[in-house]
Design an enzyme around this catalytic site. Structure first.
Site, mmCIF file in Angstrom:
data_model
loop_
_atom_site.group_PDB
_atom_site.id
_atom_site.type_symbol
_atom_site.label_atom_id
_atom_site.label_comp_id
_atom_site.label_asym_id
_atom_site.label_seq_id
_atom_site.Cartn_x
_atom_site.Cartn_y
_atom_site.Cartn_z
ATOM 1 N N GLU A 1 -5.131 -77.772 -26.749
ATOM 2 C CA GLU A 1 -5.549 -76.513 -26.129
ATOM 3 C C GLU A 1 -7.077 -76.513 -26.139
ATOM 4 O OE1 GLU A 1 -5.349 -71.619 -26.426
ATOM 5 O OE2 GLU A 1 -4.675 -72.779 -28.146
ATOM 6 N N ASP B 1 -12.389 -75.883 -29.980
ATOM 7 C CA ASP B 1 -13.375 -74.891 -29.541
ATOM 8 C C ASP B 1 -14.655 -75.151 -30.328
ATOM 9 O OD1 ASP B 1 -12.845 -71.889 -28.016
ATOM 10 O OD2 ASP B 1 -14.729 -72.143 -29.114
ATOM 11 N N ASP C 1 -14.315 -70.049 -19.584
ATOM 12 C CA ASP C 1 -15.382 -69.368 -18.832
ATOM 13 C C ASP C 1 -15.386 -69.966 -17.430
ATOM 14 O OD1 ASP C 1 -16.246 -68.133 -21.262
ATOM 15 O OD2 ASP C 1 -17.081 -70.077 -21.837
ATOM 16 N N LYS D 1 -21.843 -70.209 -11.712
ATOM 17 C CA LYS D 1 -23.086 -70.808 -11.206
ATOM 18 C C LYS D 1 -23.187 -72.304 -11.484
ATOM 19 C CE LYS D 1 -25.748 -66.927 -10.329
ATOM 20 N NZ LYS D 1 -25.653 -65.783 -11.227
ATOM 21 N N ASP E 1 -7.652 -65.690 -15.526
ATOM 22 C CA ASP E 1 -7.736 -64.439 -14.758
ATOM 23 C C ASP E 1 -8.714 -64.620 -13.602
ATOM 24 O OD1 ASP E 1 -9.856 -64.704 -16.776
ATOM 25 O OD2 ASP E 1 -10.651 -62.986 -15.678
ATOM 26 N N THR F 1 -3.007 -64.817 -24.970
ATOM 27 C CA THR F 1 -4.185 -65.070 -25.800
ATOM 28 C C THR F 1 -4.990 -63.773 -25.929
ATOM 29 O OG1 THR F 1 -5.745 -65.577 -24.037
ATOM 30 C CG2 THR F 1 -4.325 -67.393 -24.782
ATOM 31 N N TYR G 1 -8.117 -63.189 -24.996
ATOM 32 C CA TYR G 1 -8.794 -62.831 -23.739
ATOM 33 C C TYR G 1 -7.796 -62.378 -22.685
ATOM 34 C CZ TYR G 1 -13.567 -63.855 -24.925
ATOM 35 O OH TYR G 1 -14.829 -63.778 -25.479
ATOM 36 N N GLU G 2 -6.641 -63.003 -22.688
ATOM 37 C CA GLU G 2 -5.622 -62.619 -21.699
ATOM 38 C C GLU G 2 -5.263 -61.143 -21.852
ATOM 39 O OE1 GLU G 2 -2.274 -65.181 -21.766
ATOM 40 O OE2 GLU G 2 -1.225 -64.094 -20.197
HETATM 41 C C1 SAM Z 1 -13.245 -66.874 -22.679
HETATM 42 S S1 SAM Z 1 -12.950 -67.705 -24.177
HETATM 43 C C2 SAM Z 1 -11.193 -67.923 -24.179
HETATM 44 C C3 SAM Z 1 -10.665 -68.161 -25.581
HETATM 45 C C4 SAM Z 1 -9.120 -68.280 -25.662
HETATM 46 N N1 SAM Z 1 -8.622 -69.427 -24.936
HETATM 47 C C5 SAM Z 1 -8.479 -67.023 -25.155
HETATM 48 O O1 SAM Z 1 -7.865 -67.077 -24.073
HETATM 49 O O2 SAM Z 1 -8.560 -65.998 -25.844
HETATM 50 C C6 SAM Z 1 -13.537 -69.328 -23.797
HETATM 51 C C7 SAM Z 1 -13.637 -70.221 -25.052
HETATM 52 O O3 SAM Z 1 -13.996 -71.521 -24.656
HETATM 53 C C8 SAM Z 1 -14.951 -72.023 -25.589
HETATM 54 N N2 SAM Z 1 -15.735 -73.038 -24.869
HETATM 55 C C9 SAM Z 1 -16.299 -72.919 -23.628
HETATM 56 N N3 SAM Z 1 -16.914 -74.062 -23.276
HETATM 57 C C10 SAM Z 1 -16.746 -74.919 -24.317
HETATM 58 C C11 SAM Z 1 -17.147 -76.269 -24.571
HETATM 59 N N4 SAM Z 1 -17.859 -76.959 -23.671
HETATM 60 N N5 SAM Z 1 -16.791 -76.821 -25.748
HETATM 61 C C12 SAM Z 1 -16.092 -76.131 -26.665
HETATM 62 N N6 SAM Z 1 -15.671 -74.856 -26.492
HETATM 63 C C13 SAM Z 1 -15.995 -74.260 -25.335
HETATM 64 C C14 SAM Z 1 -15.746 -70.826 -26.031
HETATM 65 O O4 SAM Z 1 -16.328 -71.036 -27.296
HETATM 66 C C15 SAM Z 1 -14.682 -69.733 -26.047
HETATM 67 O O5 SAM Z 1 -14.065 -69.574 -27.317
#
Ligand code: SAM
Length: 235
Positions: A51, A76, A125, A129, A159, A199, A201-202
């Site tokens: 994941e 993460d 994310d 951009k 989303d 999750t 964020y979901e």
């Molecule tokens: C919007 S959050 C979503 C977290 C989780 N999957 C959820 O749905 O609740 C995006 C996660 O991706 C991680 N993340 C983004 N780019 C990353 C990268 N290049 N390497 C490691 N983690 C990354 C961020 O630290 C963050 O916890």
């Protein structure tokens, strides 16, 4: 940094299922379990599922409970978030769950060719951009290809309409195998225990009334991947 965060970082050090290698030990160098996760960590030959951007690791923990015949690794960069999943998995003594705190950009340092059977990307994310930073950009897909088994699956739950459309356009543009595209999983007939895990964020996005989308696809092949034209997916 808050007291809670410091406390979590300290507790993270005690979790044997959480790996936090210093950057300099994995940057262009192999992590010590690369190629031997089955033998030296999970002690079985079951499929390994990742994941990516797992945050608190809801998918990793829930799938590890549901599928004892598979191994799950949440990845993460944020230690305070990973703490939640690592703590639950430790308290429940899950033999088939692990976490890695690292940048996904260095993921090839962690897995050898064919070592991983599936990848979940949950609410990353969308990086509106910066295409190259998207976890489904061709740069990242090319990295995943190095260790995903032939026929291995990639799942994207998001989303973000932009990320959903972009990834779909890239799959079509690169002639990858698209197995499912769903623009609104909860608004459709689809009832699937895999997709019903929600999750952190979901849940926030659902409260805002945003449709949750899903793509399942394969990235087999060695043809060079290229980015789709923005006009083919921008809304
Ligand atoms: C919007 S959050 C979503 C977290 C989780 N999957 C959820 O749905 O609740 C995006 C996660 O991706 C991680 N993340 C983004 N780019 C990353 C990268 N290049 N390497 C490691 N983690 C990354 C961020 O630290 C963050 O916890």
């Amino acid at each position: 940094m808050g007291k809670d965060t410091l406390q979590r970082f300290k507790e993270n050090e005690t979790f044997t299922l959480l790996h936090q290698p210093p950057f300099e030990t994995i940057f262009r160098r192999d992590f010590h379990l690369k190629g031997s996760w089955h033998k030296d960590f999970f002690h079985n030959t079951n499929p390994i599922v990742l994941e990516l951007g797992c945050g608190k690791g809801e998918y990793t923990v829930a799938l590890a409970r549901q599928y004892p015949g598979k191994n799950f690794i949440g990845i993460d960069i944020k230690g305070a978030r990973l703490w939640r999943g690592a703590k639950t998995a430790t308290m429940e003594q899950m033999p088939n769950a692990a976490f890695i705190r690292t940048r996904i950009d260095c993921i090839e340092s962690f897995f050898a060719a064919g070592e991983v059977s599936e990848i979940w990307i949950t609410f990353p994310d969308p990086q509106p951009k910066n295409v190259r930073k998207r976890l489904t950009s061709t740069l990242f897909l090319s990295r995943y290809r190095h260790f995903l088994q032939a026929g291995g699956l990639l799942h994207l739950k998001t989303d973000s309409q932009l990320l959903h459309e972009y990834t779909k356009a890239s799959i079509l543009h690169n002639r990858l195998e698209l197995l499912e595209a769903n623009a609104d999983i909860y608004g459709s007939e689809r009832t699937d225990e895999l997709l019903s895990i929600k999750t952190h964020y979901e849940q926030l996005f659902l409260k805002q009334g945003l449709p949750i989308t899903y793509l399942r696809f394969r990235i087999d092949g060695d043809r060079r991947l290229s980015e789709p034209e923005a006009t083919s997916y921008e809304l």
